[in-house]
Structure formats: structure tokens, C-alpha cells
Design a protein around this motif. Structure first.
Motif, PDB file in Angstrom:
ATOM      1  N   ASP A  64     -33.630 -71.870  -0.157  1.00 42.20           N
ATOM      2  CA  ASP A  64     -32.368 -72.242   0.736  1.00 42.20           C
ATOM      3  C   ASP A  64     -31.174 -72.510  -0.180  1.00 42.20           C
ATOM      4  O   ASP A  64     -30.146 -73.343  -0.117  1.00 42.20           O
ATOM      5  CB  ASP A  64     -32.695 -73.433   1.717  1.00 42.20           C
ATOM      6  N   GLY A  65     -30.999 -71.866  -1.097  1.00 43.56           N
ATOM      7  CA  GLY A  65     -29.920 -71.835  -2.065  1.00 43.56           C
ATOM      8  C   GLY A  65     -30.036 -73.022  -3.128  1.00 43.56           C
ATOM      9  O   GLY A  65     -29.068 -73.351  -3.677  1.00 43.56           O
ATOM     10  N   ARG A  66     -30.914 -73.784  -2.992  1.00 35.66           N
ATOM     11  CA  ARG A  66     -31.089 -74.928  -3.910  1.00 35.66           C
ATOM     12  C   ARG A  66     -31.972 -74.789  -5.220  1.00 35.66           C
ATOM     13  O   ARG A  66     -32.786 -74.111  -4.701  1.00 35.66           O
ATOM     14  CB  ARG A  66     -31.661 -76.324  -3.155  1.00 35.66           C
ATOM     15  N   GLU A  67     -31.843 -75.593  -6.234  1.00 33.73           N
ATOM     16  CA  GLU A  67     -32.859 -75.608  -7.329  1.00 33.73           C
ATOM     17  C   GLU A  67     -34.113 -76.132  -6.808  1.00 33.73           C
ATOM     18  O   GLU A  67     -34.182 -77.140  -6.315  1.00 33.73           O
ATOM     19  CB  GLU A  67     -32.334 -76.012  -8.594  1.00 33.73           C
ATOM     20  N   PRO A 106     -44.669 -71.967 -14.867  1.00 35.27           N
ATOM     21  CA  PRO A 106     -43.789 -72.799 -14.120  1.00 35.27           C
ATOM     22  C   PRO A 106     -42.269 -72.443 -14.382  1.00 35.27           C
ATOM     23  O   PRO A 106     -41.673 -71.625 -15.506  1.00 35.27           O
ATOM     24  CB  PRO A 106     -43.911 -74.263 -15.002  1.00 35.27           C
ATOM     25  N   CYS A 107     -41.382 -72.625 -13.583  1.00 36.37           N
ATOM     26  CA  CYS A 107     -40.176 -72.457 -13.356  1.00 36.37           C
ATOM     27  C   CYS A 107     -39.179 -73.205 -12.592  1.00 36.37           C
ATOM     28  O   CYS A 107     -39.692 -73.907 -11.724  1.00 36.37           O
ATOM     29  CB  CYS A 107     -39.790 -70.740 -13.157  1.00 36.37           C
ATOM     30  N   VAL A 108     -37.941 -72.705 -12.592  1.00 37.10           N
ATOM     31  CA  VAL A 108     -37.054 -73.361 -11.584  1.00 37.10           C
ATOM     32  C   VAL A 108     -36.342 -72.156 -10.901  1.00 37.10           C
ATOM     33  O   VAL A 108     -36.103 -71.221 -11.725  1.00 37.10           O
ATOM     34  CB  VAL A 108     -36.058 -74.421 -12.108  1.00 37.10           C
ATOM     35  N   LEU A 109     -36.248 -72.274  -9.614  1.00 38.47           N
ATOM     36  CA  LEU A 109     -35.816 -71.050  -8.844  1.00 38.47           C
ATOM     37  C   LEU A 109     -34.600 -71.533  -7.818  1.00 38.47           C
ATOM     38  O   LEU A 109     -34.746 -72.795  -7.425  1.00 38.47           O
ATOM     39  CB  LEU A 109     -36.544 -70.477  -8.074  1.00 38.47           C
ATOM     40  N   ARG A 110     -33.421 -70.670  -7.787  1.00 31.44           N
ATOM     41  CA  ARG A 110     -32.577 -70.985  -6.769  1.00 31.44           C
ATOM     42  C   ARG A 110     -32.317 -69.561  -6.320  1.00 31.44           C
ATOM     43  O   ARG A 110     -31.879 -68.559  -7.000  1.00 31.44           O
ATOM     44  CB  ARG A 110     -31.099 -71.372  -7.482  1.00 31.44           C
ATOM     45  N   ASP A 111     -32.685 -69.489  -4.928  1.00 33.75           N
ATOM     46  CA  ASP A 111     -32.691 -68.545  -4.164  1.00 33.75           C
ATOM     47  C   ASP A 111     -32.453 -68.827  -2.568  1.00 33.75           C
ATOM     48  O   ASP A 111     -32.706 -69.498  -2.323  1.00 33.75           O
ATOM     49  CB  ASP A 111     -34.077 -67.657  -4.288  1.00 33.75           C
ATOM     50  N   PRO A 112     -31.281 -67.668  -2.016  1.00 28.48           N
ATOM     51  CA  PRO A 112     -31.023 -67.923  -0.552  1.00 28.48           C
ATOM     52  C   PRO A 112     -32.070 -67.920   0.158  1.00 28.48           C
ATOM     53  O   PRO A 112     -32.170 -68.807   1.177  1.00 28.48           O
ATOM     54  CB  PRO A 112     -29.887 -67.030  -0.652  1.00 28.48           C
ATOM     55  N   ALA A 113     -33.039 -67.010   0.088  1.00 29.52           N
ATOM     56  CA  ALA A 113     -34.132 -66.877   1.008  1.00 29.52           C
ATOM     57  C   ALA A 113     -35.216 -67.712   0.670  1.00 29.52           C
ATOM     58  O   ALA A 113     -35.736 -68.287   1.626  1.00 29.52           O
ATOM     59  CB  ALA A 113     -34.484 -65.373   0.974  1.00 29.52           C
TER      60      ALA A 113
END
Length: 127
Positions: free
Chosen positions: A60-63, A50-57
Motif C-alpha cells: 500500500d505504498g508504505r515501507e 530479509p528486506c524492506v519493500l515499498r510498493d503500491p500493490a
């Protein structure tokens, strides 16, 4: 005598209630799940971290909360309701460490996960 016993019992119940609220059951059970995931990885099984990701691709740039699929093959990002996607952030740099989370950055990508599981994720991304 009965009143004294009743007062002692009530006092014990109140004290037990205070102690139970101080115990972090989420951390206790979370530690058991993390150890089980580490054991599964050691056996060569695929696990979901489990994790939290923020990535543009990928987000969409959101957590977004999700899981990283580790094991044989490439690391995959698993988000609820979406198909698995390849997760290749590049070189991750540690930015912040807390008791319950460590944050890594790679360009505009931010990854946050539990410190106990960070070594396994970093090893999987290096291979």
C-alpha cells in the motif's frame, strides 16, 4: 600489594567492557546467516532474504519489513500475516549504497536489502 592487584583487575574489567561494546555482534551473526543463505541457494534450496519493500500493490505504498523467497520458481514477497505474493518489480535501478543497505527502485517500487544479498536477488529476478 592486594590493592595494586585489585586496581589492575578492575582496570582490566573496565577495558574489556569498553572493547565488548565496540564489537558489532549483530553484524557478526548477520554475516553468518547471510553466508548460510548463500550456501543454501547454491545447493538449490529456497531461502528467505530479509528486506524492506515499498510498493503500491504489495505494501500500500508504505515501507514494510518482510522477506523475499528465492529459489525454484518465481520470487515471492513474504509479509508477516499475509499470504505469499508474486514479486515482479520490473527493471531495478540502484539508487543508494551504504555499508548495511543497498536501495533499488523500479517505478514506484523501492527495495532495500543488505549489499551481500543483492546479487542473489537480482539474479533471481532476471531468471
Amino acid at each position: 600489594m592486594g590493592e595494586l592487584v585489585g586496581a589492575l583487575v578492575r582496570g582490566f574489567i573496565v577495558a574489556a567492557g569498553h572493547v565488548l561494546t565496540m564489537i558489532d555482534t549483530a553484524e557478526f551473526f548477520g554475516a553468518r546467516r547471510r553466508k548460510a543463505r548463500q550456501a543454501a541457494l547454491a545447493r538449490g534450496e529456497r531461502v528467505r532474504i530479509p528486506c524492506v519493500l515499498r510498493d503500491p500493490a504489495l505494501t500500500d505504498g508504505r515501507e514494510q519489513q518482510g522477506r523475499l523467497l528465492l529459489g525454484a520458481g518465481r520470487v515471492r514477497w513474504l509479509a508477516p500475516g499475509q499470504p505469499p505474493a508474486a514479486f515482479e518489480p520490473g527493471e531495478l535501478t540502484m539508487q543508494a549504497v551504504a555499508e548495511r543497505a543497498v536501495t533499488f527502485h523500479a517505478g514506484r517500487t523501492e527495495l532495500r536489502l543488505h549489499p551481500d544479498e543483492a546479487p542473489a536477488v537480482l539474479r533471481a529476478l532476471d531468471s
